[in-house]
Design a protein around this motif. Structure first.
Motif, short mmCIF file in Angstrom:
data_model
loop_
_atom_site.label_atom_id
_atom_site.label_comp_id
_atom_site.label_asym_id
_atom_site.label_seq_id
_atom_site.Cartn_x
_atom_site.Cartn_y
_atom_site.Cartn_z
N GLU A 2 0.73 -1.15 -0.03
CA GLU A 2 0.05 0.14 -0.06
C GLU A 2 1.02 1.33 -0.05
N ASP A 3 2.01 1.16 0.77
CA ASP A 3 2.84 2.32 0.85
C ASP A 3 3.53 2.66 -0.64
N GLY A 4 3.95 1.53 -1.28
CA GLY A 4 4.15 1.63 -2.59
C GLY A 4 3.33 2.31 -3.58
N VAL A 5 2.09 1.83 -3.58
CA VAL A 5 0.84 2.41 -4.38
C VAL A 5 0.77 3.84 -4.04
N ALA A 6 0.86 4.46 -2.83
CA ALA A 6 0.74 5.58 -2.69
C ALA A 6 2.05 6.57 -2.98
N ILE A 7 3.12 6.06 -2.87
CA ILE A 7 4.23 6.61 -3.38
C ILE A 7 4.27 6.91 -4.79
N LEU A 77 -9.78 4.14 -16.65
CA LEU A 77 -9.66 4.10 -15.20
C LEU A 77 -8.11 4.51 -14.92
N ASP A 78 -8.12 5.39 -13.73
CA ASP A 78 -6.83 5.66 -13.55
C ASP A 78 -6.77 6.02 -12.03
N PHE A 79 -5.51 5.72 -11.39
CA PHE A 79 -5.64 6.04 -9.80
C PHE A 79 -5.14 7.44 -9.39
N SER A 80 -4.63 8.31 -10.60
CA SER A 80 -4.39 9.48 -10.08
C SER A 80 -5.31 10.39 -10.52
N ALA A 81 -5.67 11.25 -9.33
CA ALA A 81 -6.90 12.19 -9.54
C ALA A 81 -6.55 13.48 -10.78
N ASN A 82 -5.49 13.78 -10.82
CA ASN A 82 -4.76 14.67 -11.60
C ASN A 82 -4.80 14.26 -13.17
N ALA A 83 -4.56 13.02 -13.13
CA ALA A 83 -4.64 12.63 -14.36
C ALA A 83 -6.09 12.20 -15.21
N ASN A 104 -8.16 2.55 -8.19
CA ASN A 104 -7.31 1.69 -8.41
C ASN A 104 -7.85 0.53 -9.29
N VAL A 105 -6.93 0.02 -10.02
CA VAL A 105 -7.24 -1.28 -10.73
C VAL A 105 -7.78 -2.33 -10.08
N THR A 106 -7.43 -2.71 -8.81
CA THR A 106 -8.06 -3.70 -7.97
C THR A 106 -9.36 -3.60 -7.74
N ASP A 107 -9.92 -2.24 -7.79
CA ASP A 107 -11.38 -1.78 -7.66
C ASP A 107 -12.19 -1.80 -8.98
N PRO A 131 1.45 -4.53 -7.54
CA PRO A 131 2.27 -5.45 -6.81
C PRO A 131 1.61 -6.87 -7.11
N ASP A 132 0.38 -7.04 -7.50
CA ASP A 132 -0.18 -8.38 -7.45
C ASP A 132 -0.76 -8.71 -9.06
N ILE A 133 -0.30 -9.46 -9.61
CA ILE A 133 -0.51 -9.87 -10.91
C ILE A 133 -1.62 -10.85 -11.01
N VAL A 134 -1.76 -11.72 -10.08
CA VAL A 134 -2.89 -12.76 -9.87
C VAL A 134 -4.23 -11.65 -9.85
N ARG A 135 -3.99 -10.66 -8.99
CA ARG A 135 -5.32 -9.84 -8.83
C ARG A 135 -5.62 -9.27 -9.99
N TRP A 136 -4.60 -8.54 -10.54
CA TRP A 136 -4.78 -7.93 -12.19
C TRP A 136 -5.76 -8.78 -13.00
N ALA A 137 -5.09 -10.22 -13.19
CA ALA A 137 -5.75 -11.11 -14.16
C ALA A 137 -7.28 -11.31 -13.71
N GLU A 138 -7.54 -11.49 -12.52
CA GLU A 138 -8.93 -11.66 -11.75
C GLU A 138 -9.75 -10.41 -12.23
N VAL A 139 -9.03 -9.08 -12.01
CA VAL A 139 -9.91 -7.91 -12.62
C VAL A 139 -10.39 -8.04 -13.95
N VAL A 140 -9.05 -8.17 -14.83
CA VAL A 140 -9.43 -8.18 -16.38
C VAL A 140 -10.57 -9.34 -16.54
N ALA A 141 -10.71 -10.44 -15.94
CA ALA A 141 -11.50 -11.54 -16.28
C ALA A 141 -12.92 -11.23 -15.72
N ALA A 142 -13.00 -10.44 -14.55
CA ALA A 142 -14.20 -10.13 -13.94
C ALA A 142 -14.91 -8.98 -14.98
N LEU A 143 -14.18 -7.95 -15.45
CA LEU A 143 -14.78 -7.09 -16.29
C LEU A 143 -15.37 -7.48 -17.64
#
Length: 269
Positions: A2-7, A77-83, A104-107, A131-143
């Motif tokens: 989570e710290d890495g994502v915030a950074i 979708l992007d996690f940056s409010a400015n973007a 976030n992609v996870t959401d 950080p989590d490629i498994v979760r990323w793939a699950e997100v892709v499939a869910a969408l």
């Protein structure tokens, strides 16, 4: 994690204004309708008119709007409010039908809706921030709808393990290809403006081997339909790379070519 994502979010929030002004993105050319996707995805994406598309990690949305110009009903979708704010402004200025959501992609399934999309599109500098490629793939499939397609294009994981000290230096293995921990970098500038100065200079990056990416997609119920390697990248990955007339960066003619990027396509179900 989570710290890495915030950074990383702070890093990207600060770079949006510089990127919008940069020659790299050529927003003025975009406004005039003179620019497009890079040649790789432009050649590979196919007819997407009428398709419902989710564009993950869209930055300030130029690729999202290129997809909309091809007739897709697309949400970025992007996690940056400015973007996201910059993307909405540019869409309004140019009359684009593309829509944008901050998150976030996870959401993504919660934010964009599950099982609604014909195509998930993601390209250039995406999964290294996750950080989590498994979760990323699950997100892709869910969408995706049943039969829906993933189009993924990014820097080749093998190239990410290499680096070069200068244009005449050898390209050497520098980072472990198989690694469970992230890399932390400090540095000024950006791929879009090497001379830009920033306050947020740290990034946290996770490299995912090609087998891990494909394995995660298969485990999520996706069926691999294409795997294509390319000798070109969208940015100057190493000092020796030379930009061609098509805008892409490649090894000099007097050096052996290397796999600089990779396309993965997969279908749900």
């Amino acid at each position: 994690m989570e710290d890495g994502v915030a950074i990383n979010r702070a890093h990207w929030d600060e770079r949006v204004a510089v990127h919008v002004r940069s020659a790299f993105y050529n927003v003025d050319g975009f406004r005039r309708g003179e620019t497009d996707l890079t040649p790789i995805e432009a050649a590979e994406i196919g007819d997407i008119a009428g398709l419902r598309v989710a564009h993950l990690q869209c930055h300030f949305g130029m690729d999202t709007m290129y997809l909309a110009r091809r007739g897709a009903r697309v949400t970025g979708l992007d996690f940056s409010a400015n973007a996201v704010a910059a993307a909405r402004t540019l869409a309004a200025e140019t009359g684009s039908s593309a829509e944008f959501v901050e998150g976030n992609v996870t959401d993504a399934p919660r934010l964009l809706g599950e099982g609604l999309y014909d195509l998930v599109f993601t390209s250039w500098g995406t999964i290294l921030w996750l950080p989590d490629i498994v979760r990323w793939a699950e997100v892709v499939a869910a969408l995706l709808k049943p039969g829906g397609r993933l189009y993924f294009l990014d820097g080749h994981p093998a190239a990410r393990a290499l680096d070069q000290a200068g244009p005449e230096a050898p390209i050497l293995p520098t980072y472990a290809y198989f690694r469970d921990t992230p890399l932390v970098f400090e540095g000024q500038g950006s791929y879009a403006d090497r001379g830009a100065a920033f306050t947020h200079t740290r990034t946290v990056e996770w490299d995912h081997p090609l087998g891990a990416v494909i394995g995660a997609l298969l485990a999520a119920g996706m069926r691999l339909t294409a795997l294509r390697e390319h000798d070109a990248a969208a940015w100057q990955m190493w000092p020796c790379l030379v930009q061609g007339a098509d805008g892409m960066w490649r090894m000099p003619a007097d050096r052996p070519n290397l796999p600089l990027s990779v396309t993965i396509e997969a279908v749900k179900g």
